[in-house]
Each structure stands twice: as C-alpha cells, then as structure tokens.
Design an enzyme around this catalytic site. Sequence first.
Site: not given
Ligand code: GRF
Length: 195
Positions: A12, A89-90, A92, A108, A140, A143-144, A173
């Site tokens: 999204s 979600m990996r 790096l 984040h 960087t 992480l986060d 976001e």
């Molecule tokens: C959501 O939890 C968002 O808060 C985080 O990544 C997750 C999925 O986001 N940034 P998206 O819909 O795949 O962009």
Amino acid sequence: KRVAILISGGGSNMVALVRSMTGDHPARPVLVASNDPDAGGLVRAREMGIETAAVDHRPFGTDRAGFEAALLEPLFAARPDIVCLAGFMRVLTPDFVRRFQGRMLNIHPSLLPKYPGLHTHQRAIDAGDAEAGCTVHEVTAELDAGPILGQARVPVRPGDTADDLAARVLKVEHQLYPAVLRRFADGERHPIYLD
Ligand code: GRF
C-alpha cells in the site's frame, strides 16, 4: 530521478508512492522488487505498468549475502537514484546499505527513536502512549536508526487494539512517505512533521 521500491507484502505504501510520482514530480518509479514472489504488491505494481522483480529469500536460508547479491541484479539493472523500502521486511546487511547510503529511505510504523523493530503498535498501547505514528528515515547500517526525514502523528484512543492503531497509522504513512520522497528527490533534507 529514478526510484526503485522494495516491498514484502500488500504494497500500500508503494502504491501511494507510485501514484504521487506524476506531472512535475522530479522522480519516476522504475522498479518494484520483492523478497516474496507472492507479494500482493507485485500484482498492483504490474497493474500500474511498473517493472517488477521477485527474489525469493527463502532458498537462501541464513545466507543474507547470497540473497542480497541476487536482489542487487535487477536493482542495479534499474539504475535507481533513490531506493524506497516500503513494507520491506528483511534486514539488510551493512554491505548492501553502503551501496545506497544516503539515497535509501524506509518507513517505520513508530515515532522513532521510540520502538525500533517489530510490534510497534502493541508496544505503544502497552506503554500507555497518548500518540503513535510513523517515521521516514534514511537507511543506515543500524536498523531503524538513520537520520529522520519526516514523521506523522496519530492519537492512540482508549480501547485501541494494535490493529486499530495500525490502520490509523497506515493512513498517515500514505501521506507522509510521498511528501518526504518529493522533497528528498528535490534535494531537501530538512525533516517534515505532519500532525
Ligand atoms: C505496514 O505495517 C506498514 O506500517 C509498514 O509495513 C507494513 C506493510 O506496508 N511500513 P505496505 O502496505 O506493504 O506498504
């Protein structure tokens, strides 16, 4: 400016970014890549006519460097000026980050430096925070933890579940990331705050 977007799921944030890059916007999306070939965001990217790539991380097991080497192929081929992590979600490695240092962004779902890592919404609720939100930062090696480029705040309401809060944060976001990317592509580095 050429923008590559890395996703892991529904994408999204990627959709919001792609939709923002029109008209006189200084950037254009050149690639959407995912570590999951079944990521719903890949279908949405293709529907919008964006080049996609999928590099499944699972066959690489704990070989992070091997996965990243495979991911770098389509990424380098796209010649991005900017890389946006969007629901990616990996973690790096510093080697990968170094290749894009200073031109890789991430969103984040917390008001960093609070709650780096996972389960950010539940942690904010458990802490009794009155507000939560999201942060766009430069990526960087740590992480986060890179320089903050933007934040957006939302109220935490009594009785909120983590899902309620996640949905409220996700909406902002989609406002914050495009706003930050536009400024970043224009060479702006001063952080913006949406309330
Ligand atoms: C959501 O939890 C968002 O808060 C985080 O990544 C997750 C999925 O986001 N940034 P998206 O819909 O795949 O962009």
